[in-house]
Enzyme design. Structure first.
Site, PDB file in Angstrom:
ATOM      1  CG  ASP A 164      39.732  32.273 -21.867  1.00 19.99           C
ATOM      2  OD1 ASP A 164      39.633  31.636 -20.816  1.00 19.99           O
ATOM      3  OD2 ASP A 164      40.396  33.332 -21.952  1.00 19.99           O
ATOM      4  N   GLY A 169      58.149  38.909 -15.878  1.00 11.38           N
ATOM      5  CA  GLY A 169      57.998  37.633 -15.166  1.00 11.38           C
ATOM      6  C   GLY A 169      58.908  36.576 -15.769  1.00 11.38           C
ATOM      7  CG  HIS A 187      41.244  35.480 -18.828  1.00 13.34           C
ATOM      8  ND1 HIS A 187      41.081  34.263 -19.441  1.00 13.34           N
ATOM      9  CD2 HIS A 187      42.214  35.281 -17.894  1.00 13.34           C
ATOM     10  CE1 HIS A 187      41.903  33.374 -18.920  1.00 13.34           C
ATOM     11  NE2 HIS A 187      42.598  33.975 -17.968  1.00 13.34           N
TER      12      HIS A 187
HETATM   13  P1  NAD Z   1      54.752  32.486 -11.975  1.00 16.12           P
HETATM   14  O1  NAD Z   1      54.499  32.739 -10.525  1.00 16.12           O
HETATM   15  O2  NAD Z   1      55.362  31.191 -12.387  1.00 16.12           O
HETATM   16  O3  NAD Z   1      55.677  33.640 -12.577  1.00 16.12           O
HETATM   17  C1  NAD Z   1      55.374  34.973 -12.411  1.00 16.12           C
HETATM   18  C2  NAD Z   1      56.687  35.707 -12.378  1.00 16.12           C
HETATM   19  O4  NAD Z   1      56.405  37.082 -12.391  1.00 16.12           O
HETATM   20  C3  NAD Z   1      57.507  35.420 -11.113  1.00 16.12           C
HETATM   21  O5  NAD Z   1      58.806  34.957 -11.469  1.00 16.12           O
HETATM   22  C4  NAD Z   1      57.552  36.772 -10.409  1.00 16.12           C
HETATM   23  O6  NAD Z   1      58.785  36.995  -9.713  1.00 16.12           O
HETATM   24  C5  NAD Z   1      57.364  37.717 -11.586  1.00 16.12           C
HETATM   25  N1  NAD Z   1      56.905  39.049 -11.201  1.00 16.12           N
HETATM   26  C6  NAD Z   1      56.081  39.402 -10.212  1.00 16.12           C
HETATM   27  N2  NAD Z   1      55.977  40.743 -10.143  1.00 16.12           N
HETATM   28  C7  NAD Z   1      56.735  41.233 -11.145  1.00 16.12           C
HETATM   29  C8  NAD Z   1      57.058  42.537 -11.577  1.00 16.12           C
HETATM   30  N3  NAD Z   1      56.585  43.624 -10.945  1.00 16.12           N
HETATM   31  N4  NAD Z   1      57.878  42.680 -12.632  1.00 16.12           N
HETATM   32  C9  NAD Z   1      58.408  41.611 -13.244  1.00 16.12           C
HETATM   33  N5  NAD Z   1      58.160  40.342 -12.860  1.00 16.12           N
HETATM   34  C10 NAD Z   1      57.332  40.159 -11.826  1.00 16.12           C
HETATM   35  O7  NAD Z   1      53.352  32.756 -12.711  1.00 16.12           O
HETATM   36  P2  NAD Z   1      52.915  32.298 -14.170  1.00 16.12           P
HETATM   37  O8  NAD Z   1      52.314  30.953 -14.067  1.00 16.12           O
HETATM   38  O9  NAD Z   1      54.029  32.541 -15.113  1.00 16.12           O
HETATM   39  O10 NAD Z   1      51.695  33.299 -14.433  1.00 16.12           O
HETATM   40  C11 NAD Z   1      51.905  34.677 -14.600  1.00 16.12           C
HETATM   41  C12 NAD Z   1      50.559  35.408 -14.639  1.00 16.12           C
HETATM   42  O11 NAD Z   1      49.835  35.005 -15.795  1.00 16.12           O
HETATM   43  C13 NAD Z   1      49.647  35.117 -13.472  1.00 16.12           C
HETATM   44  O12 NAD Z   1      49.018  36.327 -13.050  1.00 16.12           O
HETATM   45  C14 NAD Z   1      48.615  34.162 -14.034  1.00 16.12           C
HETATM   46  O13 NAD Z   1      47.389  34.188 -13.332  1.00 16.12           O
HETATM   47  C15 NAD Z   1      48.481  34.724 -15.435  1.00 16.12           C
HETATM   48  N6  NAD Z   1      47.897  33.833 -16.434  1.00 16.12           N
HETATM   49  C16 NAD Z   1      47.056  34.397 -17.347  1.00 16.12           C
HETATM   50  C17 NAD Z   1      46.493  33.625 -18.348  1.00 16.12           C
HETATM   51  C18 NAD Z   1      45.559  34.226 -19.351  1.00 16.12           C
HETATM   52  O14 NAD Z   1      45.024  33.479 -20.185  1.00 16.12           O
HETATM   53  N7  NAD Z   1      45.323  35.519 -19.361  1.00 16.12           N
HETATM   54  C19 NAD Z   1      46.789  32.261 -18.421  1.00 16.12           C
HETATM   55  C20 NAD Z   1      47.659  31.714 -17.472  1.00 16.12           C
HETATM   56  C21 NAD Z   1      48.210  32.523 -16.472  1.00 16.12           C
HETATM   57  C1  LMR Z   2      43.913  30.402 -16.894  1.00 17.99           C
HETATM   58  O1  LMR Z   2      42.846  30.688 -17.466  1.00 17.99           O
HETATM   59  O2  LMR Z   2      44.416  29.265 -16.941  1.00 17.99           O
HETATM   60  C2  LMR Z   2      44.654  31.479 -16.159  1.00 17.99           C
HETATM   61  O3  LMR Z   2      43.968  32.685 -16.218  1.00 17.99           O
HETATM   62  C3  LMR Z   2      45.022  31.097 -14.781  1.00 17.99           C
HETATM   63  C4  LMR Z   2      43.851  31.174 -13.837  1.00 17.99           C
HETATM   64  O4  LMR Z   2      44.011  31.731 -12.746  1.00 17.99           O
HETATM   65  O5  LMR Z   2      42.785  30.667 -14.171  1.00 17.99           O
END
Ligand code: NAD
Ligand code: LMR
Length: 332
Positions: free
Chosen positions: A160, A12, A188
């Site tokens: 978290d 990503g 999560h």
């Molecule tokens: P974003 O949309 O800004 O970026 C995601 C990127 O991933 C995009 O550029 C997209 O093209 C790319 N992508 C999609 N499929 C892909 C693949 N198969 N291979 C490589 N790249 C790919 O999103 P973001 O804000 O950077 O968030 C990314 C993920 O992280 C989301 O699923 C979000 O919910 C998650 N997230 C998790 C937590 C956590 O605490 N676990 C916290 C925040 C966000």
């Molecule tokens: C977060 O906790 O901020 C991320 O997992 C994004 C979401 O979808 O809540």
């Protein structure tokens, strides 16, 4: 610098978390000023061109620790020889969605990347899944990469944990470094279990310092369970800088031995856990690292009826997610 290069994959790479993460890794913040780092950045073909610009900016920082950048849209090429894979790339949820609404949409990403890691990863490759729903995406990746040690798979509840530490400090009117042993159990998701029974403020049980137990069991709990949604509501996009920060905290915890008496939250394989949680789930537990990716469960934490009830709810959610994605893996 004579050390072996540390190779870190970030998926990503054109997304908002990656933009907050890559530069901090490249700067030496994660592995130190004398550890050379190579970044392996993956994107989907449609936005792969953006990685050229990201790479240009990374080089333009003139970081002394950054020695190589590999980027592309083929997971097997990008994951080759990586020591640490940070699987961030996936769709984020938008307003009104729950994280598990993303399951079907994102599962195929992790099936493909798990299979790629299985071919080109090593037995020491550590994998941290961030893309949501991260626990079950991590479970998928692990199942699709049977050549790797299941104990090398992690999903992120460190954000978290950090959120919880801030909220407790704010409520108690102390600085955040007074909070110890903050812990998140389970998924999560909106069923996550922030543990205020075992956490401490200035080495005293939280419940002795914060005597408003109604706040702990209700507002505090819901605030953490809904924090991701609240950020999406406020920002119009999901958390990014705080997520990147938590990824670095989680990676650092894996690399460095945890000081005695402390622990951190990490979603890991539940086999052999000492708390009676069902096997074969990626569940957030109290963990202690012995360094270089090796970790143990922390044993002997207190449990009360409230905590047990909440644990069974988050466990049930993870079982249901797992059963759902089993079909997706079989069909793919
Ligand atoms: P974003 O949309 O800004 O970026 C995601 C990127 O991933 C995009 O550029 C997209 O093209 C790319 N992508 C999609 N499929 C892909 C693949 N198969 N291979 C490589 N790249 C790919 O999103 P973001 O804000 O950077 O968030 C990314 C993920 O992280 C989301 O699923 C979000 O919910 C998650 N997230 C998790 C937590 C956590 O605490 N676990 C916290 C925040 C966000
Ligand atoms: C977060 O906790 O901020 C991320 O997992 C994004 C979401 O979808 O809540």
């Amino acid at each position: 610098m004579t050390k072996k290069v540390m190779r870190v994959a970030v998926t990503g790479g054109a997304g908002q978390i990656a933009y907050n993460l890559l530069f901090r890794i490249a700067s030496g913040e994660l592995f130190g000023p004398d550890q050379p780092v190579a970044l392996h950045i993956l994107e989907i073909p449609q936005v792969e061109h953006a990685l050229v610009g990201v790479a240009m900016e990374l080089w333009d920082c003139a970081f002394t620790t950054l020695v190589d950048i590999v980027h592309g849209a083929d997971a097997k090429t990008v994951f080759k020889d990586v020591d640490l894979a940070l699987l961030v790339g996936a769709s984020p949820r938008s307003k009104g969605m729950q994280r598990n609404d993303l399951l079907a949409q994102n599962a195929k990403v992790f099936i493909e990347q798990g299979r790629a890691l299985n071919e080109v990863g090593t037995k020491d490759t550590q994998v941290l899944v961030v893309g949501n729903p991260c626990n079950t995406n991590c479970w998928i990746t692990m199942k699709c990469a049977p050549n790797l040690d299941p104990r090398n798979f992690h999903a992120l509840t460190r954000l978290d944990q950090n959120r919880g530490a801030h909220q407790l400090a704010h409520k108690a009117g102390v600085s955040v470094d007074a909070i110890q042993r903050m812990l998140i159990w389970g998924n999560h998701s909106a069923t996550q279990v922030p543990d205020f029974l075992n956490a401490q403020i200035n080495k005293k049980p939280v419940k002795e310092v914060i005597t408003d137990h109604h706040w702990l069991e209700n507002e505090f709990f819901e605030l953490l369970q809904q924090r991701g949604a609240a950020i999406i509501e406020a920002r119009g996009r999901s958390s990014a800088a705080s997520a990147a920060n938590a990824i670095l905290d989680a990676a650092r915890s894996l690399k460095e031995a945890t000081p005695t008496g402390e622990w951190y939250s990490d979603c890991v394989i539940s086999d052999d856990n000492p708390y009676g949680i069902e096997k074969d789930l990626i569940f957030s537990f109290p963990c202690q690292s012995v360094g270089d990716g090796k970790w143990d469960f922390v044993h002997g934490l207190q449990m009360d009826a409230f905590l047990k009830e909440k644990l069974s709810i988050t466990q049930q959610e993870l079982i249901e997610e797992r059963e759902y994605v089993k079909k997706l893996i079989k069909e793919s």
